[in-house]
Design a protein around this motif. Structure first.
Motif, mmCIF file in Angstrom:
data_model
loop_
_atom_site.group_PDB
_atom_site.id
_atom_site.type_symbol
_atom_site.label_atom_id
_atom_site.label_comp_id
_atom_site.label_asym_id
_atom_site.label_seq_id
_atom_site.Cartn_x
_atom_site.Cartn_y
_atom_site.Cartn_z
ATOM 1 N N LEU A 98 0.833 -1.202 0.000
ATOM 2 C CA LEU A 98 0.000 0.000 0.000
ATOM 3 C C LEU A 98 0.871 1.256 0.000
ATOM 4 O O LEU A 98 0.563 2.228 -0.709
ATOM 5 N N ALA A 99 1.947 1.256 0.761
ATOM 6 C CA ALA A 99 2.846 2.415 0.802
ATOM 7 C C ALA A 99 3.439 2.689 -0.575
ATOM 8 O O ALA A 99 3.552 3.854 -0.993
ATOM 9 N N GLU A 100 3.819 1.646 -1.283
ATOM 10 C CA GLU A 100 4.381 1.818 -2.632
ATOM 11 C C GLU A 100 3.340 2.393 -3.588
ATOM 12 O O GLU A 100 3.659 3.246 -4.424
ATOM 13 N N PHE A 101 2.079 1.946 -3.464
ATOM 14 C CA PHE A 101 1.016 2.523 -4.287
ATOM 15 C C PHE A 101 0.800 4.003 -3.941
ATOM 16 O O PHE A 101 0.728 4.859 -4.833
ATOM 17 N N LEU A 102 0.694 4.299 -2.657
ATOM 18 C CA LEU A 102 0.440 5.673 -2.220
ATOM 19 C C LEU A 102 1.580 6.607 -2.611
ATOM 20 O O LEU A 102 1.355 7.778 -2.919
ATOM 21 N N HIS A 103 2.787 6.083 -2.613
ATOM 22 C CA HIS A 103 3.974 6.876 -2.949
ATOM 23 C C HIS A 103 3.891 7.429 -4.367
ATOM 24 O O HIS A 103 4.447 8.496 -4.665
ATOM 25 N N GLY A 104 3.181 6.735 -5.233
ATOM 26 C CA GLY A 104 3.088 7.176 -6.624
ATOM 27 C C GLY A 104 1.797 7.877 -6.981
ATOM 28 O O GLY A 104 1.589 8.234 -8.148
ATOM 29 N N HIS A 105 0.925 8.122 -6.004
ATOM 30 C CA HIS A 105 -0.366 8.739 -6.317
ATOM 31 C C HIS A 105 -0.241 10.262 -6.277
ATOM 32 O O HIS A 105 0.299 10.824 -5.321
ATOM 33 N N PRO A 106 -0.754 10.956 -7.293
ATOM 34 C CA PRO A 106 -0.599 12.418 -7.365
ATOM 35 C C PRO A 106 -1.298 13.202 -6.258
ATOM 36 O O PRO A 106 -0.936 14.352 -6.005
ATOM 37 N N ALA A 107 -2.276 12.608 -5.576
ATOM 38 C CA ALA A 107 -2.961 13.314 -4.490
ATOM 39 C C ALA A 107 -2.170 13.259 -3.179
ATOM 40 O O ALA A 107 -2.506 13.950 -2.229
ATOM 41 N N ALA A 155 -3.971 18.599 0.255
ATOM 42 C CA ALA A 155 -5.324 19.067 0.543
ATOM 43 C C ALA A 155 -5.351 19.775 1.886
ATOM 44 O O ALA A 155 -4.512 19.517 2.753
ATOM 45 N N ASP A 156 -6.333 20.675 2.051
ATOM 46 C CA ASP A 156 -6.527 21.320 3.348
ATOM 47 C C ASP A 156 -7.352 20.388 4.239
ATOM 48 O O ASP A 156 -7.699 19.267 3.841
ATOM 49 N N LYS A 157 -7.684 20.864 5.430
ATOM 50 C CA LYS A 157 -8.386 20.018 6.396
ATOM 51 C C LYS A 157 -9.746 19.564 5.875
ATOM 52 O O LYS A 157 -10.127 18.403 6.028
ATOM 53 N N LYS A 158 -10.481 20.472 5.232
ATOM 54 C CA LYS A 158 -11.818 20.148 4.750
ATOM 55 C C LYS A 158 -11.774 19.079 3.672
ATOM 56 O O LYS A 158 -12.547 18.101 3.694
ATOM 57 N N ARG A 159 -10.864 19.228 2.712
ATOM 58 C CA ARG A 159 -10.767 18.247 1.631
ATOM 59 C C ARG A 159 -10.177 16.929 2.122
ATOM 60 O O ARG A 159 -10.529 15.855 1.626
ATOM 61 N N THR A 160 -9.286 17.003 3.108
ATOM 62 C CA THR A 160 -8.750 15.786 3.705
ATOM 63 C C THR A 160 -9.866 14.989 4.367
ATOM 64 O O THR A 160 -9.969 13.767 4.192
ATOM 65 N N ALA A 161 -10.721 15.674 5.128
ATOM 66 C CA ALA A 161 -11.851 15.016 5.783
ATOM 67 C C ALA A 161 -12.804 14.406 4.760
ATOM 68 O O ALA A 161 -13.300 13.289 4.937
ATOM 69 N N ALA A 162 -13.048 15.138 3.682
ATOM 70 C CA ALA A 162 -13.949 14.642 2.636
ATOM 71 C C ALA A 162 -13.391 13.367 1.998
ATOM 72 O O ALA A 162 -14.142 12.427 1.706
ATOM 73 N N CYS A 163 -12.072 13.347 1.793
ATOM 74 C CA CYS A 163 -11.426 12.162 1.222
ATOM 75 C C CYS A 163 -11.570 10.966 2.158
ATOM 76 O O CYS A 163 -11.927 9.869 1.729
ATOM 77 N N ALA A 176 5.418 21.403 15.666
ATOM 78 C CA ALA A 176 6.714 20.912 16.149
ATOM 79 C C ALA A 176 6.832 19.405 15.969
ATOM 80 O O ALA A 176 7.919 18.886 15.682
ATOM 81 N N ALA A 177 5.721 18.702 16.122
ATOM 82 C CA ALA A 177 5.728 17.245 15.994
ATOM 83 C C ALA A 177 5.557 16.777 14.552
ATOM 84 O O ALA A 177 5.591 15.576 14.279
ATOM 85 N N GLY A 178 5.358 17.708 13.620
ATOM 86 C CA GLY A 178 5.207 17.347 12.216
ATOM 87 C C GLY A 178 3.838 16.806 11.862
ATOM 88 O O GLY A 178 3.692 16.040 10.907
ATOM 89 N N ILE A 179 2.818 17.215 12.628
ATOM 90 C CA ILE A 179 1.457 16.725 12.392
ATOM 91 C C ILE A 179 0.633 17.850 11.774
ATOM 92 O O ILE A 179 0.249 18.801 12.448
ATOM 93 N N SER A 180 0.375 17.737 10.495
ATOM 94 C CA SER A 180 -0.360 18.783 9.788
ATOM 95 C C SER A 180 -1.832 18.405 9.650
ATOM 96 O O SER A 180 -2.240 17.286 9.962
ATOM 97 N N GLU A 181 -2.625 19.350 9.149
ATOM 98 C CA GLU A 181 -4.052 19.088 8.942
ATOM 99 C C GLU A 181 -4.292 18.156 7.770
ATOM 100 O O GLU A 181 -5.382 17.601 7.627
ATOM 101 N N GLY A 182 -3.271 17.957 6.955
ATOM 102 C CA GLY A 182 -3.394 17.038 5.821
ATOM 103 C C GLY A 182 -2.850 15.654 6.098
ATOM 104 O O GLY A 182 -2.803 14.810 5.204
#
Length: 398
Positions: A276-285, A320-328, A366-372
């Motif tokens: 799954l990581a290899e697939f996700l690594h190549g996805h444009p989103a 994506a921003d928080k809203k689009r991340t949630a929608a996904c 600081a912990a590297g946790i973004s809204e995306g």
């Protein structure tokens, strides 16, 4: 630390701790009792006073729980273990049993949200100082140790960024400054099948046994593993008098059952996560994939050195921003939105608004946790179905 056990890992995860001479039961019985009867007042007094061994009250010990403790201690290559009613029960019991007012805790800046809240905020109310730094900077670790530092605490892989911390390097650095510091590592993401921190010089390992150790999503539990002396202190003071975080015998039974398949479950979790990581690594989103099994992941070489496999957890940074991340996330089929991990089902969650919402905006950064950021616990389903579920969801962002 060398292995002291005669049998291999898979054999021990099935047999360790179980005396089949008890009525000849192949499956260990559940001692679903709150208290234990004594033959006499004198016998009760001897047990309470420590003159004779034996069970007294399930808060102080239970045969079903003891079996699980022996098994987990064996798998982590530790002297002893204590099981608790939750992962936070294990973490808080270990810390409360060993820290004193006026002492200092040094912890990595990326931790499970409740652990972070306990160390950074809760303990300060009781006169315990804390610093949260990046443990990948060894010089910073050395410089941050104080004369009153009592505990060094970290996870690896870290939740939720999968940051890898070099266990042996940190342990040696800490010991070079102050030898009597207690070093605690949360090994929940890796499990003892993939990684055993005690063998690398750590004093205590903690687990949320809710996760991979049980593996079936039907138990809340924790575990502490270490020396006989430390575990005795955690039981006699931490669990008995301070946290009261006692695991029920029925839940101990379920974890004993789940542990019988730990190795084969972890092998498939790792295989599915890698694909799954290899697939996700190549996805444009997807802007970035956090998975130790990818060669371009910053902790790949360290993980390969100290882990048998790269685990079943992945995090991804979406374009994506928080809203689009949630929608996904909301649009994903097959995949459940849930905050646990290590189950047979694939689970997904949004750390910034769920597991790590105790962090302030600055602490998240600081912990590297973004809204995306999205955390994925890769399950045991057919990998083709897991990949297709994420393909459909992520394609909506293109």
């Amino acid at each position: 630390m060398e292995h002291k056990y005669k049998y291999g890992f898979a054999t021990r995860q099935i047999h360790a701790g179980h005396d089949k001479n008890t009525y000849g039961a192949l499956c260990p019985p559940i001692y679903q009792t709150s208290t234990f009867a004594f033959g006499s007042v004198e016998e009760g007094g001897d047990r309470f006073g420590g003159a004779k061994s034996g069970f007294i009250y399930t808060r102080l010990g239970n045969p079903t729980n003891e079996l699980l403790e022996k098994k987990i201690a064996s798998l982590e290559n530790g002297e002893a273990a204590a099981v608790t009613a939750s992962g936070m029960g294990a973490i808080s019991t270990a810390i409360w049993s060993l820290i004193k007012s006026g002492e200092h805790i040094l912890a990595d800046e990326t931790l499970y949200g409740c652990t972070f809240d306990l160390i950074q905020h809760g303990l300060r109310n009781f006169g315990v100082e804390a610093d949260m730094i990046d443990f990948s900077d060894i010089e910073k670790v050395k410089q941050s140790i104080r004369p009153n530092t009592g505990i060094v605490y970290f996870e690896t892989p870290c939740n939720p960024t999968l940051k890898i911390i070099d266990i042996k390097e940190v342990t040696e650095a800490v010991r070079s400054i102050k030898k009597d510091i207690i070093i605690i590592v949360d090994n929940t993401f890796a499990t003892p099948y993939l990684q055993r921190p005690l063998e690398m010089g750590v004093d205590i390992v903690v687990h949320s046994a809710t996760k991979y150790l049980n593996g079936h999503g039907d138990v809340i539990a924790g575990a502490i593993i270490g020396s006989e002396e430390i575990i005795s202190q955690c039981k006699k003071h931490g669990i008995k008098d301070m946290t009261g975080a006692v695991l029920s015998p029925f839940d101990a039974f379920l974890i004993n059952r789940g542990l019988k398949t730990l190795d084969i479950r972890m092998e498939k979790h790792c295989r599915n996560a890698q694909k799954l990581a290899e697939f996700l690594h190549g996805h444009p989103a997807v802007k970035k994939v956090y998975y130790p099994g990818l060669p371009d992941f910053s902790g790949h070489e360290t993980a390969a050195k100290q882990m048998k496999g790269f685990g079943g957890m992945i995090s991804i940074e979406l374009n994506a921003d928080k809203k689009r991340t949630a929608a996904c996330i909301n649009a994903l089929k097959l995949v459940a939105i849930a905050v646990s991990l290590g189950d047979a089902e694939t689970l997904v969650e949004h750390p910034a608004s769920m597991t790590h919402n105790a962090y302030s905006k600055e602490e998240l950064e600081a912990a590297g946790i973004s809204e995306g950021l999205v955390r994925i616990s890769v399950g045991l389903e057919d990998i083709e179905d897991i990949i297709e579920a994420f393909r459909e969801g992520l394609d909506e962002l293109i």
